[in-house]
Design a protein around this motif. Structure first.
Motif: not given
Length: 192
Positions: A149-174
Motif C-alpha cells: 500500500t506504499s505507506d511503509k518502506a525500508i531502506v538499507f544504509c551504510s556509513f564509513l567514518c572520516a579518516g581512514s574509513g575504518d569505522c562505520g556500520g550498516s543499518m535498515i531503516y523502517y
C-alpha cells in the motif's frame, strides 16, 4: 416495491464492489516519496545540531566537519544483500516480511539536488575524494522497498567514518508515512 428492493440491493453490491476494487489496488509511491525518505534517514542518522547528539563519538573534535560524502548510486554488494535477506526472512522481524529483496537489487542514481530537507552537512557526491576532513564520512542509501500500500518502506544504509574509513556500520531503516515519512525503527546489521 419489489423493483425498489432489487435496485437497492444492486446499489449496495455496486458500492461494495467499488470499495473492494479500490482497496485492492496498490497505491503508488512517487519520486518525491523517495527523496522524503532519504531526508528522513539522513536527519535521523546525522541531522542533529552537534556531532555528539548524532552519536558520532568517534570523531576528532579538533577538526570541524562541514560536509558528508554521499555515494549517489544504489548498487549493493552480495554481502549486504545477504544481510538484508536474512532480516526479511527472520521470524523475529515480522515487520520486514512484506518487503522484497529484489527491490534492493535495483540500480539507480540519487540526485543530491533533490534532497531538500537535510541541512546539517553539505552533501557532496563521492567521486575520487578521500574520506577525510572536512568530510564527516561517506553515506550510501540503497534503493527503497515499499509495502503493497506504499505507506511503509525500508531502506538499507551504510556509513564509513572520516579518516581512514575504518569505522562505520550498516543499518535498515523502517519508515511509515503519516503526514510525512518518519523513521519508526532502525536495525543495525553490522558495526565496523
Amino acid at each position: 416495491c419489489m423493483s425498489f428492493k432489487k435496485m437497492k440491493i444492486k446499489a449496495y453490491l455496486l458500492i461494495f464492489s467499488c470499495i473492494l476494487i479500490s482497496s485492492s489496488c496498490k497505491k503508488k509511491y512517487t519520486e518525491l516519496d523517495n527523496y522524503e525518505i532519504i531526508s528522513a534517514v539522513l536527519n535521523s542518522e546525522l541531522g542533529k545540531e552537534t556531532d555528539l547528539e548524532n552519536g558520532s563519538y568517534w570523531i576528532d573534535e579538533s577538526k570541524e566537519y562541514n560536509s558528508l560524502l554521499f555515494l549517489n548510486h544504489t548498487y549493493l554488494n552480495e554481502f549486504d544483500l545477504q544481510m538484508i535477506q536474512s532480516r526479511l526472512n527472520n521470524e523475529y522481524y515480522p515487520e520486514f516480511h512484506e518487503f522484497d529483496i529484489d527491490d534492493f537489487k535495483k540500480g539507480r542514481e540519487w540526485n543530491i539536488k533533490n534532497i531538500k530537507n537535510y541541512n546539517r552537512f553539505k552533501l557532496v557526491v563521492k567521486t575520487d575524494q578521500p574520506i577525510k576532513s572536512p568530510f564527516i564520512g561517506l553515506f550510501q542509501i540503497s534503493s527503497i522497498s515499499y509495502n503493497q500500500t506504499s505507506d511503509k518502506a525500508i531502506v538499507f544504509c551504510s556509513f564509513l567514518c572520516a579518516g581512514s574509513g575504518d569505522c562505520g556500520g550498516s543499518m535498515i531503516y523502517y519508515l511509515t508515512r503519516k503526514l510525512k515519512w518518519e523513521v519508526e525503527k532502525v536495525e543495525t546489521l553490522e558495526v565496523y
